[in-house]
Design a protein around this motif. Structure first.
Motif, PDB file in Angstrom:
ATOM      1  N   ALA A 513       0.834  -1.206   0.000  1.00 47.89           N
ATOM      2  CA  ALA A 513       0.000   0.000   0.000  1.00 47.89           C
ATOM      3  C   ALA A 513       0.869   1.257   0.000  1.00 47.89           C
ATOM      4  O   ALA A 513       0.552   2.245  -0.675  1.00 47.89           O
ATOM      5  N   ARG A 514       1.974   1.227   0.709  1.00 49.58           N
ATOM      6  CA  ARG A 514       2.874   2.385   0.726  1.00 49.58           C
ATOM      7  C   ARG A 514       3.490   2.619  -0.654  1.00 49.58           C
ATOM      8  O   ARG A 514       3.557   3.755  -1.135  1.00 49.58           O
ATOM      9  N   SER A 515       3.950   1.541  -1.298  1.00 49.36           N
ATOM     10  CA  SER A 515       4.526   1.702  -2.641  1.00 49.36           C
ATOM     11  C   SER A 515       3.473   2.164  -3.644  1.00 49.36           C
ATOM     12  O   SER A 515       3.766   2.971  -4.532  1.00 49.36           O
ATOM     13  N   SER A 516       2.238   1.669  -3.523  1.00 50.69           N
ATOM     14  CA  SER A 516       1.169   2.121  -4.409  1.00 50.69           C
ATOM     15  C   SER A 516       0.849   3.592  -4.171  1.00 50.69           C
ATOM     16  O   SER A 516       0.590   4.344  -5.118  1.00 50.69           O
ATOM     17  N   MET A 517       0.872   4.013  -2.897  1.00 54.30           N
ATOM     18  CA  MET A 517       0.640   5.425  -2.593  1.00 54.30           C
ATOM     19  C   MET A 517       1.730   6.299  -3.199  1.00 54.30           C
ATOM     20  O   MET A 517       1.461   7.414  -3.668  1.00 54.30           O
ATOM     21  N   ARG A 518       2.956   5.810  -3.218  1.00 51.28           N
ATOM     22  CA  ARG A 518       4.038   6.574  -3.840  1.00 51.28           C
ATOM     23  C   ARG A 518       3.797   6.726  -5.344  1.00 51.28           C
ATOM     24  O   ARG A 518       4.045   7.799  -5.914  1.00 51.28           O
ATOM     25  N   MET A 519       3.301   5.670  -5.983  1.00 52.38           N
ATOM     26  CA  MET A 519       2.978   5.764  -7.405  1.00 52.38           C
ATOM     27  C   MET A 519       1.850   6.771  -7.646  1.00 52.38           C
ATOM     28  O   MET A 519       1.895   7.573  -8.597  1.00 52.38           O
ATOM     29  N   PHE A 520       0.859   6.767  -6.764  1.00 55.56           N
ATOM     30  CA  PHE A 520      -0.239   7.732  -6.892  1.00 55.56           C
ATOM     31  C   PHE A 520       0.257   9.165  -6.709  1.00 55.56           C
ATOM     32  O   PHE A 520      -0.117  10.070  -7.465  1.00 55.56           O
ATOM     33  N   VAL A 521       1.115   9.381  -5.704  1.00 56.64           N
ATOM     34  CA  VAL A 521       1.615  10.732  -5.441  1.00 56.64           C
ATOM     35  C   VAL A 521       2.478  11.228  -6.604  1.00 56.64           C
ATOM     36  O   VAL A 521       2.466  12.427  -6.926  1.00 56.64           O
ATOM     37  N   ASP A 522       3.215  10.333  -7.257  1.00 59.78           N
ATOM     38  CA  ASP A 522       3.999  10.748  -8.423  1.00 59.78           C
ATOM     39  C   ASP A 522       3.095  11.298  -9.519  1.00 59.78           C
ATOM     40  O   ASP A 522       3.371  12.362 -10.095  1.00 59.78           O
ATOM     41  N   ALA A 523       2.011  10.573  -9.817  1.00 61.93           N
ATOM     42  CA  ALA A 523       1.070  11.057 -10.832  1.00 61.93           C
ATOM     43  C   ALA A 523       0.367  12.333 -10.366  1.00 61.93           C
ATOM     44  O   ALA A 523       0.140  13.261 -11.162  1.00 61.93           O
ATOM     45  N   PHE A 524       0.033  12.399  -9.081  1.00 60.42           N
ATOM     46  CA  PHE A 524      -0.644  13.573  -8.531  1.00 60.42           C
ATOM     47  C   PHE A 524       0.256  14.808  -8.610  1.00 60.42           C
ATOM     48  O   PHE A 524      -0.162  15.876  -9.081  1.00 60.42           O
ATOM     49  N   SER A 525       1.495  14.682  -8.158  1.00 63.30           N
ATOM     50  CA  SER A 525       2.409  15.826  -8.141  1.00 63.30           C
ATOM     51  C   SER A 525       2.760  16.286  -9.553  1.00 63.30           C
ATOM     52  O   SER A 525       2.908  17.488  -9.802  1.00 63.30           O
ATOM     53  N   LYS A 526       2.895  15.339 -10.467  1.00 59.17           N
ATOM     54  CA  LYS A 526       3.229  15.713 -11.833  1.00 59.17           C
ATOM     55  C   LYS A 526       2.144  16.589 -12.443  1.00 59.17           C
ATOM     56  O   LYS A 526       2.433  17.517 -13.207  1.00 59.17           O
ATOM     57  N   GLN A 527       0.894  16.320 -12.104  1.00 56.75           N
ATOM     58  CA  GLN A 527      -0.210  17.081 -12.678  1.00 56.75           C
ATOM     59  C   GLN A 527      -0.496  18.370 -11.909  1.00 56.75           C
ATOM     60  O   GLN A 527      -0.916  19.364 -12.512  1.00 56.75           O
ATOM     61  N   VAL A 528      -0.282  18.382 -10.598  1.00 58.95           N
ATOM     62  CA  VAL A 528      -0.683  19.534  -9.776  1.00 58.95           C
ATOM     63  C   VAL A 528       0.477  20.495  -9.556  1.00 58.95           C
ATOM     64  O   VAL A 528       0.342  21.707  -9.778  1.00 58.95           O
TER      65      VAL A 528
END
Length: 745
Positions: A513-528
């Protein structure tokens, strides 16, 4: 009929009628024009449709008659439009029918596929039953010959095809087959070490085949197959040496399954060999040779199984212990008595492996794996383990265990492939439940957990990549959070269902879950954050992510601290960047400051400013307004107030404890720019009126704006800010001694 209908408007449009001819036609045949109008009236559409649908419709004759009866080009154009409308209506009707029956078409095709698969299985079962009946017949005849030698002699005289060979002839035949096997295998390079000489191995059948690719049905190579009584050897032909071959593969008959491939011209005369987890397709020279291969393969497998069964039955029988000769040595008797005392009095229990389901267990496992009946295969393994649980480990049991372990490895490989990310990721986490549950039953819960989490990670990553980046950033973030956190929630629930009794796997899920959250944050930060969105947009996006993250608390999983830790760097950068923008804008306004009152020109503008100040928390703004839309404040101070309060509100949406000092220091830096400018203006201004106006703006800034900022910060954070209190106290010192020429900040 549709082709004829389409031909009509084309021909009709090709008819050219001059105005003079049209007038002449109108003068000569008025009745014809009236008849034409009647035929194209309200009921003309139905008559036209019936005429076009009639079996004897001729497009050429119809166009010729139409051109003769027409009053001019306009009639032809109108008629053409009617035919075109009728064609479009027919096309729409066909579309509707196709759409209505589309689901039925799909279901029918699926049922046909299922039926075809069942027919293949039925054909395979019938072939096996036929072979079993022939084997039973041969066994009965052999037993009859042993009981009645005279009957065997008569059968030999009548050349019965089921007649067994005599011992002498059988020995000669076996010797000849072994000699033939040795001669043929000398032509195959690389197989001498793989096929050790054994007295029971002989060649049954051999021949040339063509191998095809199982996926694309493209020809791969020409091979030569050697079928022996216990294995199948595949060799490839050497290009420059006729009759010589190179070793390619060797498959034991115990783990080999033969499947007939339905002819589909030009692909015909084919059969498939299944050696889990792989399969190969071969083509025979003609249908006769294909039939011979299928029959001889099935018969050889059956004979192999029968011989193995007889061997196990013989080994299971208790062997009589030979009686040693009597000895006159008295010392030997004493030694024997001592040995008898050391040996256990109870004889070793003999494990009965002659049961029918145990004899057929390896083949049953092969069938279950081939038919993807994973539950049935694991049930058979559980049944065997339960039967052998309290039995002693003898040599026959070890051999049976070795065969079963090979099937277990094959079953594990198939289940692992089912969970691999290369497979289709549709169906959500429930689609993996079947393979995961069977791996857990096989005692491989750790591998099942690892493969399940890898499969779900690939599914989540694919779902995020498939999101289209379009429209506003906030809309994309809503979609991203919905896809990611819904997948995470479904995965957590499925994990809890599948691994309910394996508490040791939960730590692996937390790491995943932590590694998946890191993948989500990468996509989130790239867009925001990488796209330099405004602070208000970034605050709304972070707020949406936090709200979705709180949904995981339904299953007892709180990942809010992880998303805070992963976003803290980007949020700090955004706060500092927006702080620098406010400072630069404030300095620019300060450089152009004339210290004049604001004139808003209209009551509407004044009312709008009052609402903005009220939303910022400034409740006593009315005391700074004058008559005729005047405001007794500088434009610079008013703009600074609105911008600072907006920054504070957006920053509080992003706030969490790790950002406390960053937010506080940013506020202090922004306020210091305005305080220093007011302090400098008070010390430098010589005009008494302007100095009084500056003092009024300083009073608004110190007595109204700073307390509002301090109060709002304490409400949003939950504790007072000492730095803001110190800054306000310092401004109080300046008000006590406004004539000082030194700055207090």
């Amino acid at each position: 009929m549709l082709a004829q209908a389409a031909y009509v408007p084309l021909c009709a449009s090709a008819v050219v009628v001059s105005p003079a001819a049209a007038a002449a036609a109108g003068g000569r045949a008025p009745g014809g024009g009236m008849a034409m109008a009647l035929s194209l009236g309200e009921g003309g559409g139905s008559r036209l449709r019936r005429q076009l649908e009639s079996g004897g419709f001729a497009a050429g004759e119809y166009v010729k008659q139409l051109s003769q009866q027409s009053d001019g080009d306009r009639d032809l154009q109108e008629h053409r439009q009617r035919i075109q409308a009728l064609s479009e209506e027919t096309a729409q009707s066909l579309k509707r029918n196709v759409y209505q029956n589309y689901r039925q078409f799909i279901e029918t095709a699926r049922e046909i596929s299922y039926l075809e698969s069942e027919m293949y299985q039925l054909s395979h079962i019938l072939t096996e039953q036929k072979g079993i009946m022939e084997a039973v017949t041969q066994a009965l005849l052999l037993q009859a010959d042993r009981d009645d030698p005279a009957l065997g002699a008569r059968r030999a005289a009548s050349a019965d095809p089921f007649l067994p060979l005599s011992a002498k002839e059988a020995a000669a035949s076996e010797e000849g087959r072994q000699r033939t096997l040795t001669t043929l295998l000398e032509k195959v390079e690389g197989c001498s070490n793989l096929l050790p000489e054994s007295p029971g191995k002989y060649l049954v059948y051999n021949g040339d085949l063509v191998e095809y690719d199982a996926d694309h049905m493209a020809q791969i190579q020409r091979v030569h197959a050697f079928l022996m009584n216990d294995c199948l050897l595949i060799a490839t032909a050497l290009p420059n040496r006729r009759g010589a071959y190179r070793y390619d593969a060797l498959y034991p008959l115990d783990g080999l399954a033969v499947v007939n491939v339905k002819d589909n011209p030009p692909m015909k005369d084919m059969f498939k060999l299944l050696m889990f987890p792989e399969s190969r397709i071969f083509q025979a020279e003609n249908a006769k040779i294909k039939k011979e291969w299928l029959e001889v393969l099935e018969e050889t497998k059956r004979n192999r199984a029968l011989s193995e069964k007889r061997r196990l039955e013989q080994e299971a029988l208790p062997r009589p212990t030979p009686t040693p000769p009597e000895s006159t040595n008295p010392f030997e008797e004493e030694e024997e008595e001592e040995e008898e005392e050391e040996e256990p009095s109870v004889e070793e229990e003999v494990v009965d492996l002659s049961l029918e389901w145990i004899q057929e267990l390896p083949e049953d496992l092969d069938v279950c794996i081939a038919q993807r009946d994973f539950e049935g295969a694991v049930d058979l393994l559980d049944k065997l383990n339960e039967y052998l649980g309290d039995k002693p480990v003898s040599q026959p049991v070890k051999e049976l265990r070795a065969k079963v372990d090979e099937r277990v490895r094959q079953l594990t490989d198939v289940l692992v492939f089912e969970l691999s990310p290369d497979r289709s990721l549709r169906g959500g986490p429930r689609a993996t439940r079947r393979a995961v549950s069977q791996l857990i039953r096989l005692g491989q819960s750790t591998k099942a957990c690892e493969l399940f989490l890898k499969n779900r990670a690939a599914a989540v990553q694919t779902a995020i990549r498939q999101l289209r980046i379009e429209g506003a950033t906030l809309l994309y973030i809503h979609k991203l959070c919905h896809v990611f956190f819904t997948s995470l929630l479904e995965t957590a629930r499925e994990f809890e269902t599948d691994f309910a009794g394996n508490n040791g796997c939960y730590s692996a899920f937390v790491v995943w879950a932590r590694s998946s959250m890191r993948m989500f944050v990468d996509a989130f930060s790239k867009q925001v954050f990488d796209s330099k969105e405004s602070l208000s947009t970034a605050a709304e996006c972070v707020k949406v992510a936090k709200e979705h993250c709180k949904q995981l608390s339904e299953i007892g999983l709180d990942l809010t601290f992880i998303i805070h830790a992963l976003l803290v760097k980007d949020i700090k950068g955004a706060l500092q960047s927006y702080k620098d923008i406010i400072i630069e804008a404030t300095k620019h306004r300060n450089s152009e400051e004339m210290w004049r009152r604001m004139n808003l020109m209209t009551p509407e503008a004044l009312g709008k400013l009052r609402e903005e100040m009220r939303s910022c928390g400034v409740g006593n703004f009315d005391q700074y307004t004058g008559d005729d839309c005047w405001v007794n404040l500088s434009y610079t101070v008013v703009a600074f107030t609105k911008q600072t309060m907006a920054f504070l509100e957006e920053a509080l949406k992003l706030y969490f404890p790790e950002l406390h000092m960053v937010l506080l220091e940013s506020l202090v830096e922004i306020i210091l720019v305005a305080v220093q400018h007011v302090d400098y203006s008070l010390r430098c201004e010589q005009d008494p009126e302007k100095k009084a106006f500056i003092r009024q703006n300083a009073s608004f800034l110190y007595e109204t704006v700073l307390p509002v900022v301090e109060k709002r910060f304490e409400e949003g954070v939950g504790k007072p800010a000492k730095q803001l209190q110190d800054l306000r106290n310092a401004s109080r010192l300046m008000r006590v001694n406004p004539e000082s020429t030194t700055s207090v900040v």
